[in-house]
Design a protein around this motif. Sequence first.
Motif, PDB file in Angstrom:
ATOM      1  N   UNK A  69       0.854  -1.187   0.000  1.00 29.26           N
ATOM      2  CA  UNK A  69       0.000   0.000   0.000  1.00 29.26           C
ATOM      3  C   UNK A  69       0.891   1.239   0.000  1.00 29.26           C
ATOM      4  N   UNK A  70       1.400   1.637  -1.166  1.00 28.58           N
ATOM      5  CA  UNK A  70       2.310   2.787  -1.219  1.00 28.58           C
ATOM      6  C   UNK A  70       1.621   4.133  -1.036  1.00 28.58           C
ATOM      7  N   UNK A  71       0.300   4.188  -1.208  1.00 35.07           N
ATOM      8  CA  UNK A  71      -0.424   5.449  -1.038  1.00 35.07           C
ATOM      9  C   UNK A  71      -1.670   5.198  -0.190  1.00 35.07           C
ATOM     10  N   UNK A  72      -2.157   6.273   0.428  1.00 33.14           N
ATOM     11  CA  UNK A  72      -3.455   6.185   1.095  1.00 33.14           C
ATOM     12  C   UNK A  72      -4.248   7.436   0.773  1.00 33.14           C
ATOM     13  N   UNK A  73      -5.558   7.297   0.821  1.00 37.32           N
ATOM     14  CA  UNK A  73      -6.435   8.287   0.215  1.00 37.32           C
ATOM     15  C   UNK A  73      -7.453   8.804   1.224  1.00 37.32           C
TER      16      UNK A  73
END
Length: 407
Positions: A69-73
């Motif tokens: 999970x390299x990004x979170x939103x």
Amino acid sequence: MTSCAVIGAGPVGTTMALALIRAGFEVSLFEREASLPADPRAATLQPPTLEMLSALGTGAEIIAKGLSAPVFQFRDRASDAVLAEYDYGRLEGETPFPFAVQCEQFKVADTNARAIEATRPGTLRLKTAVTGFEQDADGVTVHVETPESTAETLRVDYLIGCDGGRSLTRKALGIAFEGFTYEERFLVLTTPRDFFERGFRVRNYVLDPVQWCALFKVPHEGPPGLWRIVFPAPSVSSGIDAVSDAYVLAQIRGLDDTLTLADITHRNIYAVNQRVAASFRKGRVFLAGDAAHVNNPLGGLGMNSGIHDAVNLAGKLVAAQADPSRAEALFDAYDVERRGIADRYVQAQTIQNKKRLEAKTPEERKAAADELRATCADPDRHFAWVMNASLIAGLNSLKDQTGSISS
């Protein structure tokens, strides 16, 4: 050889036992259940946790079992607009793992436990409950009971309670668990519905004054995995059955009007606390993980902080073995360092995360959305945000103070 007893074979207890075994300690790991706890509640592993597990030899296997999970939103529920997307890739150079991993906590514990037994068979003792202990200046006498109701006593140098939020170790020590319990509860729903089709990421937080939620994917038994959704739920005193079909349907329809009850494969509800033990040690007995601190799950910090406790304490115990004259100072430092992180980073972040998601008034909601957009758009603030969210900032603060997080 220094001897330790560890109570509780969850992700924190197994990390604690494995770290001590790697350091050459004699370890007994006690778990009262017949098998390792299968609670899937925590699932996010932050970059520094991946570093620690890799140093113990289990990180690669755990990463392989999980989802990167390299990004979170952050999204707005009413408009479905993406407000901000934070990128762990900005941590390149700060960590060899510039990403989070979604891997259920029981898989972390199982991987660690198998490494423990491969290294030193017999360390893990299932169906064995610690029923009490006494300590003196030279060690701790631990009383355990086996499945056959056979009482045993063993003598160890140190005892570490990794026995969860209702820790009998903490209660036996008479240490207060300071903080509060939220009036509302958290409802967790599981679905195979693929939210990638709507542009969601592996980790997502959705703002709404009434029906905020956290939405994240877990690997489960393999591709395609499952999605877990955390919603707020009324207090018990409200009289509302928050796991009823009617309540569940109202929540999921607010998020996606094509979802039906047939899409929900599991539902659970639980109380949520924000608490930190008044002390993480008393004499030769220590607390780590949920036994020492609990928090809401918004941000994926609780399990990580517990694993960090274990690695920090293992380092302190190793240093004390090398120089017994430093033992008291080292153990006091464990208490100060890890309670400080729990208060200043984990508690502060998780409380703020919840406030941000549930902002009530139009002015508060606009302020939260504006802050997210502005922070995400500014490179320096974006970097600071992910440093904090990943717990790297907190660990760096300890390095600045002591030169090491583990000694």
